[in-house]
Design an enzyme around this catalytic site. Structure first.
Site, PDB file in Angstrom:
ATOM      1  N   ASP A 140      -4.335   7.695   9.061  1.00  0.00           N
ATOM      2  CA  ASP A 140      -3.582   6.643   9.771  1.00  0.00           C
ATOM      3  C   ASP A 140      -3.104   5.544   8.826  1.00  0.00           C
ATOM      4  O   ASP A 140      -2.927   4.395   9.242  1.00  0.00           O
ATOM      5  CB  ASP A 140      -4.429   6.023  10.895  1.00  0.00           C
ATOM      6  CG  ASP A 140      -4.966   7.061  11.852  1.00  0.00           C
ATOM      7  OD1 ASP A 140      -4.155   7.846  12.361  1.00  0.00           O
ATOM      8  OD2 ASP A 140      -6.191   7.095  12.077  1.00  0.00           O
ATOM      9  N   HIS A 187       1.586  10.831  13.370  1.00  0.00           N
ATOM     10  CA  HIS A 187       2.218   9.593  12.921  1.00  0.00           C
ATOM     11  C   HIS A 187       3.546   9.420  13.642  1.00  0.00           C
ATOM     12  O   HIS A 187       4.101  10.364  14.198  1.00  0.00           O
ATOM     13  CB  HIS A 187       2.403   9.570  11.404  1.00  0.00           C
ATOM     14  CG  HIS A 187       3.166  10.732  10.860  1.00  0.00           C
ATOM     15  ND1 HIS A 187       2.544  11.826  10.307  1.00  0.00           N
ATOM     16  CD2 HIS A 187       4.487  10.988  10.794  1.00  0.00           C
ATOM     17  CE1 HIS A 187       3.445  12.696   9.912  1.00  0.00           C
ATOM     18  NE2 HIS A 187       4.645  12.216  10.199  1.00  0.00           N
TER      19      HIS A 187
END
Length: 432
Positions: free
Chosen positions: A12, A40
């Site tokens: 992340d 993402h």
């Protein structure tokens, strides 16, 4: 020429945004490991695209995209993701996507047993903690791959006489072993096999010998960008085992997951969030279970794209960064989400670990030790200024520059990009 984008923490970090920024310069974007457990978001012209399994080079209509042999593919999710991109205006994605014939297939029963395995591990765990799986069947698929009982894409698309019958027989054997292991769970193999008969024809035009595909591209001078999934601290060998994913998420996974020689790798870009986050269980030395952690979570909108789970938040851990840099060999760094720190008066940074007063020389491989470390922090002054409108590196507040310089000096790697906001253009670049 092959350049690589890798996550340096627990995922992340914002790898997709850097890939999106760079993709216009490349002929091919490739993924080498993982499956639809990654996640993402990329924003282009105000449209938000969520990527899980597919390479984010698909946002560039002039770029080819490859899922390498190290990727594991849940075929229904692949087509669902393609359809979602098409509905949002990205056309002909299926014509710009190539899939390795050697990639392993994730079946629905892999996903089902993923959750059963999680419960089993929780039951035998001393502290009753989950591994934190996404439940996407990634681990069980890599398990069948390692045990040499898995099914690969070429098994599915083979048109030779008897090939489908062989695929079906292997599928049934694989399902039988899962039921022997986990009990006779409710499942309809006929329905899944019928679906795969249809997927076979849809997949076939995309399937290539990926080893030849990528090495032929290299030989012909094509520029290739490898998009890493997850991050080094989730690597099956080098991460916080067993709270990791089931693939090699570092530089080694690039080589084995694509069949690329190390001598072809040029630049390795390490993506680093300006603080640290983690999804799921596992040790997290700089985690802040307090107002500071909640503030990071709120300002940073820290929720997983794949799971929707809240991300745990803490200060930047330079012990982790130095460890991942040692393994991955970053040539430059991309610091992301620096703007999340705008309102903090002081910003602690973790610089070393100790146990019982003894400073550790390296990152602990044993989770008992890692769970008992004391973190030494250096506290740096904040800048108390909105940086989201800044367009040049030199315009950053002095204390923001000092924060970045501290990182550079500690790990000995130059910072080439700095993320200053969620927008696509909110990325500062400087020559290094």
């Amino acid at each position: 020429m092959v350049n690589v984008v890798l996550g340096s923490q627990w995922g992340d970090e914002g790898k997709g945004k850097l890939v999106d920024l760079l993709v216009g310069k490349y002929d091919i974007v490739a993924r080498c490991a993982g499956g639809n457990n990654a996640g993402h978001t990329i924003v282009v012209n105000g449209i938000k695209y969520d990527f899980h399994m597919l390479p984010s080079g698909l946002v560039n209509p002039n770029c080819s995209n490859l899922l390498g042999n190290g990727v594991v593919i849940h075929v229904p999710s692949l087509f669902s993701e393609l359809n979602n991109l098409s509905e949002k205006g990205l056309k002909d994605c299926d014509k710009r996507l190539f899939i390795s014939s050697r990639a392993h297939i994730v079946f629905d029963f892999h996903q089902h047993t993923d959750k059963l395995r999680e419960l089993e591990l929780k039951g035998i765990s001393k502290d009753g903690k989950n591994i934190g799986t996404t439940g996407k069947g990634i681990g069980p698929t890599y398990s069948t791959k390692a045990s040499r009982s898995g099914l690969r894409v070429h098994h599915l698309v083979n048109d030779q006489p008897g090939a489908w019958e062989e695929f079906e027989a292997k599928y049934r054997r694989l399902l039988k072993t899962r039921r022997e292991r986990y009990g006779d769970f409710e499942y309809d193999p006929e329905e899944e096999l019928n679906r795969y008969k249809k997927y076979k024809e849809l997949l076939k035009p995309m399937v290539v010998d990926s080893v030849f595909f990528i090495n032929n591209a290299i030989a012909n001078g094509k520029k290739i960008l490898v998009e890493g999934a997850n991050a080094l601290m989730l690597d099956i060998d080098f991460g916080t085992y067993p709270f990791v994913t089931s693939s090699s998420t570092g530089i080694g996974g690039v080589i084995t997951g694509l069949g690329v020689s190390p001598r072809h790798i040029n630049e390795v870009y390490g993506v680093v969030k300006a603080y640290t986050t983690r999804v799921g269980e596992g040790p997290f030395p700089t985690e802040q279970l307090n107002e500071q952690g909640e503030k990071l979570q709120t300002i940073g909108a820290e929720f997983g794209v794949t799971t929707g789970r809240k991300r745990r938040c803490g200060w930047l851990d330079l012990v982790v960064l130095k460890y991942s840099a040692m393994i991955n060999g970053y040539t430059s760094l991309n610091i992301t989400k620096l703007d999340v720190l705008d309102t903090f008066k002081e910003i602690p940074v973790g610089v070393s670990y100790s146990i019982n007063g003894k400073k550790l020389d390296s990152f602990p491989e044993d989770l008992i030790n890692l769970g008992n470390v004391d973190v030494e922090y250096v506290t740096l002054p904040g800048w108390d200024q909105d940086i989201t409108k800044i367009t040049e590196f030199d315009q950053l507040p002095e204390n923001a520059k000092k924060y970045l310089k501290f990182i550079e000096d500690f790990v000995g790697i130059p910072i080439e990009w700095v993320g200053t906001g969620p927008a696509r253009e909110s990325m500062l670049h400087r020559d290094v």
